[in-house]
Design an enzyme around this catalytic site. Structure first.
Site, mmCIF file in Angstrom:
data_model
loop_
_atom_site.group_PDB
_atom_site.id
_atom_site.type_symbol
_atom_site.label_atom_id
_atom_site.label_comp_id
_atom_site.label_asym_id
_atom_site.label_seq_id
_atom_site.Cartn_x
_atom_site.Cartn_y
_atom_site.Cartn_z
ATOM 1 N N LYS A 103 -3.757 2.711 -22.681
ATOM 2 C CA LYS A 103 -2.389 2.304 -22.997
ATOM 3 C C LYS A 103 -1.909 3.009 -24.269
ATOM 4 C CE LYS A 103 0.275 -1.749 -24.239
ATOM 5 N NZ LYS A 103 0.372 -3.195 -24.325
ATOM 6 N N GLU A 163 -13.148 5.134 -28.306
ATOM 7 C CA GLU A 163 -14.151 5.291 -27.245
ATOM 8 C C GLU A 163 -13.607 6.182 -26.126
ATOM 9 O OE1 GLU A 163 -13.248 2.405 -28.635
ATOM 10 O OE2 GLU A 163 -14.857 0.918 -28.568
ATOM 11 N N GLY A 221 -2.788 -4.805 -22.086
ATOM 12 C CA GLY A 221 -3.944 -4.056 -21.579
ATOM 13 C C GLY A 221 -4.719 -4.826 -20.513
ATOM 14 N N ARG A 222 -5.011 -6.092 -20.773
ATOM 15 C CA ARG A 222 -5.832 -6.854 -19.816
ATOM 16 C C ARG A 222 -5.031 -7.347 -18.610
ATOM 17 N NH1 ARG A 222 -5.401 -8.809 -24.733
ATOM 18 N NH2 ARG A 222 -4.299 -10.748 -25.136
ATOM 19 N N GLU A 251 -10.036 -12.724 -24.465
ATOM 20 C CA GLU A 251 -9.205 -11.931 -25.363
ATOM 21 C C GLU A 251 -7.819 -12.578 -25.491
ATOM 22 O OE1 GLU A 251 -9.789 -7.448 -26.051
ATOM 23 O OE2 GLU A 251 -7.923 -7.479 -24.932
ATOM 24 N N HIS A 273 -31.028 -18.331 -9.074
ATOM 25 C CA HIS A 273 -32.420 -18.122 -9.470
ATOM 26 C C HIS A 273 -32.543 -17.684 -10.920
ATOM 27 C CE1 HIS A 273 -33.804 -18.614 -5.332
ATOM 28 N NE2 HIS A 273 -32.631 -18.107 -5.035
ATOM 29 N N LYS A 305 -12.883 -2.633 -35.420
ATOM 30 C CA LYS A 305 -12.436 -1.241 -35.226
ATOM 31 C C LYS A 305 -12.259 -0.564 -36.585
ATOM 32 C CE LYS A 305 -9.537 -1.710 -31.099
ATOM 33 N NZ LYS A 305 -8.182 -1.577 -30.606
HETATM 34 O O1 F6P Z 1 -10.096 -4.457 -26.966
HETATM 35 C C1 F6P Z 1 -8.833 -4.239 -27.480
HETATM 36 C C2 F6P Z 1 -7.959 -3.471 -26.542
HETATM 37 O O2 F6P Z 1 -6.753 -3.246 -27.170
HETATM 38 C C3 F6P Z 1 -7.746 -4.176 -25.195
HETATM 39 O O3 F6P Z 1 -6.802 -5.165 -25.236
HETATM 40 C C4 F6P Z 1 -7.403 -3.024 -24.339
HETATM 41 O O4 F6P Z 1 -7.466 -3.363 -22.988
HETATM 42 C C5 F6P Z 1 -8.435 -2.026 -24.789
HETATM 43 O O5 F6P Z 1 -8.516 -2.223 -26.182
HETATM 44 C C6 F6P Z 1 -8.156 -0.593 -24.463
HETATM 45 O O6 F6P Z 1 -6.971 -0.151 -25.021
HETATM 46 P P1 F6P Z 1 -6.242 1.159 -24.541
HETATM 47 O O7 F6P Z 1 -5.860 0.983 -23.109
HETATM 48 O O8 F6P Z 1 -5.061 1.315 -25.433
HETATM 49 O O9 F6P Z 1 -7.205 2.308 -24.681
#
Ligand code: F6P
Length: 548
Positions: A209, A215, A270-271, A356, A387, A515
């Site tokens: 987003k 990452e 995002g979620r 979240e 199990h 972060k």
């Molecule tokens: O974990 C924090 C967060 O902002 C989530 O809400 C989001 O889904 C994720 O990082 C990834 O963010 P992006 O889509 O901006 O890379």
């Protein structure tokens, strides 16, 4: 706008506290014995899914009072505020409109001077065209070969939703196309995926987003390096990299062609984003029409949520049940137990969605709440989970409400597997509800020839208190439509919980501190800078430096 009021100050909350005293000692076994119509009374339907709430520790009076709570907290007003695009994500000054992504009506919905629905349609058309080109073989890699592997690179909401859906709907997957996911910044994730792939036939979807998530950008750079190692010419990137983002400027800067950027908007959290361009890997895996079925399933839940009275509104009732257990029974966790191997990633997906969103301790006044909010969400597919951790659900000391989820029809009907699977589904919910009392255990042991001290010593260990609440969700078949509806149900449930807890469900400031600190420490590890830390953190960093 959302009401700003403590739920504990409502009349309903006080009434529920009183009412709890009468419900708490009641056993579900007796409630079923007293009322043969209990299943019918507490079972709700939508399309081809039933939600059986009857094995919960509730009476009609409980639901009446919980609905009163929802009314006092103005849940109906909050629902309207969300659907009409009010900026209910107040701490980020944003509307919350994931529902617009699956709104197939010919209404218009103005956000920041634009018709959001029209913009959504444009991107959907772009996605459809892309998928069609991919599946027909018109879109090829730089050497003219067909694309055989799609790799989604993203994390959090840009990974968990698409990955869960692709896995859940594997049975509908397009032939000759494999879909992979890379999310972890641990180089093992990228290495293990890339070693199986050929740059000539691989297409990367960079899903972010913000397009700033460390990452994802790191993994995307690694993928680009891996690709260029063979392809050499940067011109070839445009046949192998596409991006899904709200930040088109950063996408272009990364080197991805503007025509390969699929946009969405900051009013999609995002979620909550799997319905947007973030779902491109799903559309590639299944074909665009199946992706649309998923959206239509979600739309049907949206309509139900917006139109049904609170008393019959499935997401509202699911949220109220969770509040009942969290705030009155004091439950601290909630288990998600899909009896379908294809749904095995659902618990992980719901962890982000719920924790979240509602893992917050500050109310809409900016004050610390003096009541519990989101419980821990966890779970795993049955029967494997039986199990591993079911022992604790049956005989542990904490009360764990569970959602059991299963399709009536198997997509892989081999031998007796499915009746066996479902026997376990039915048996577990029945056992958790009924338990086994001393009389029953005594009889069972006596029949086995046991008696005297031996019997009396073993007896307490074989007791099951029962009275463990479960909600059973059964669908006819796990189709894209029913899955869309189920996921949207959990989204709305999460929203209603947040409304009642008087918290903001659509921000996630809690992930920021980690972060920030990681960013600073990264500088120390890579460039040898140093700054003061506590003795534990310094000690650990030193151990790493000496042992890497
Ligand atoms: O974990 C924090 C967060 O902002 C989530 O809400 C989001 O889904 C994720 O990082 C990834 O963010 P992006 O889509 O901006 O890379």
């Amino acid at each position: 706008m959302l009401k700003n009021y403590s739920p504990t100050k409502t009349e309903a909350w006080k009434n529920l506290q009183e009412h709890f005293k009468t419900v708490q000692p009641q056993h579900l076994r007796d409630l079923f014995a007293q009322d043969p119509a209990r299943f019918n009374k507490f079972t709700f339907h939508l399309n081809e899914t039933i939600y059986d709430l009857s094995k919960n520790r509730i009476s009609e009076e409980t639901l009446r009072l919980l609905v009163q709570l929802a009314r006092e907290m103005d849940v109906p007003g909050a629902i309207e505020s969300m659907f009409t695009g009010e900026k209910i994500n107040a701490t980020e000054n944003r509307a919350v409109l994931h529902t617009a992504l699956r709104n197939f009506s010919d209404e218009s919905l103005e956000v920041e001077g634009e018709n959001a629905l029209q913009e959504v349609r444009q991107v959907q058309e772009q996605m459809r065209t892309f998928c069609n080109k991919l599946h027909s073989g018109e879109w090829t890699g730089y050497t003219g070969k067909r694309i055989q592997s799609i790799v989604n690179i993203g994390i959090g909401g840009s990974d968990l939703g698409p990955k869960m859906v692709v896995e859940a709907l594997k049975k509908y997957q397009q032939p000759d196309l494999e879909v992979y996911f890379i999310s972890n910044v641990d180089g093992t994730d990228a290495t293990e995926v890339l070693r199986r792939l050929d740059p000539e036939t691989t297409l990367f979807i960079i899903a972010s987003k913000t397009f700033t998530t460390k990452e994802t950008i790191t993994n995307a750079e690694t993928a680009r390096g891996w690709f260029l190692h063979k392809a050499v010419d940067r011109e070839h990137i445009k046949k192998h990299f596409v991006a899904l983002s709200t930040n088109i400027e950063a996408v272009t800067k990364f080197g991805i062609a503007q025509e390969n950027a699929f946009r969405f908007w900051d009013w999609v959290g995002g979620r909550f984003s799997l319905w947007s361009a973030i779902g491109l890997s799903v559309a590639c895996a299944l074909g665009y029409d199946k992706f649309e079925e998923l959206l239509r399933g979600a739309e049907s839940m949206d309509k139900h949520f917006r139109q049904e009275p609170l008393e019959k509104n499935i997401p509202v009732l699911m949220a109220l049940l969770s509040i009942w257990y969290t705030n009155f029974f004091g439950c601290q966790t909630h288990a998600i137990l899909p009896y379908d191997q294809y749904l095995r990633l659902l618990p992980e997906y719901l962890q982000q969605l719920m924790m979240e969103s509602n893992g917050k301790n500050t109310d809409r006044n900016g004050k610390r709440v003096d009541y519990q909010t989101q419980p821990v969400v966890w779970g795993a597919a049955g029967t494997n989970s039986q199990h591993s951790f079911f022992q604790l659900i049956h005989q542990g000391t904490i009360l764990i409400p569970c959602d059991f989820i299963a399709p009536a029809e198997s997509q892989n009907p081999i031998g007796n597997h499915h009746p066996l699977l479902l026997s376990n589904f039915f048996a577990q919910t029945e056992a958790l509800m009924k338990g086994k009392n001393a009389e029953e255990v005594r009889e069972e042991l006596t029949q086995k020839g046991m008696k005297g001290d031996e019997l009396e010593q073993l007896l307490p260990h074989k007791l099951f208190e029962g009275n463990k609440p479960t909600t059973s969700i059964m669908m006819k078949k796990l189709t894209p439509f029913e899955l869309g509806s189920l996921v949207a149900m959990y989204e709305h449930k999460t929203f209603v919980q947040g409304v009642i807890w008087n918290i903001y469900s659509f921000d996630q400031w809690g992930v920021e501190l980690g972060k920030q600190l990681a960013g600073a420490i990264e500088g120390e590890l890579l460039q040898g800078k140093s700054s003061p830390h506590d003795s534990s953190t310094s000690g650990l960093m030193q151990y790493y430096t000496e042992n890497k």
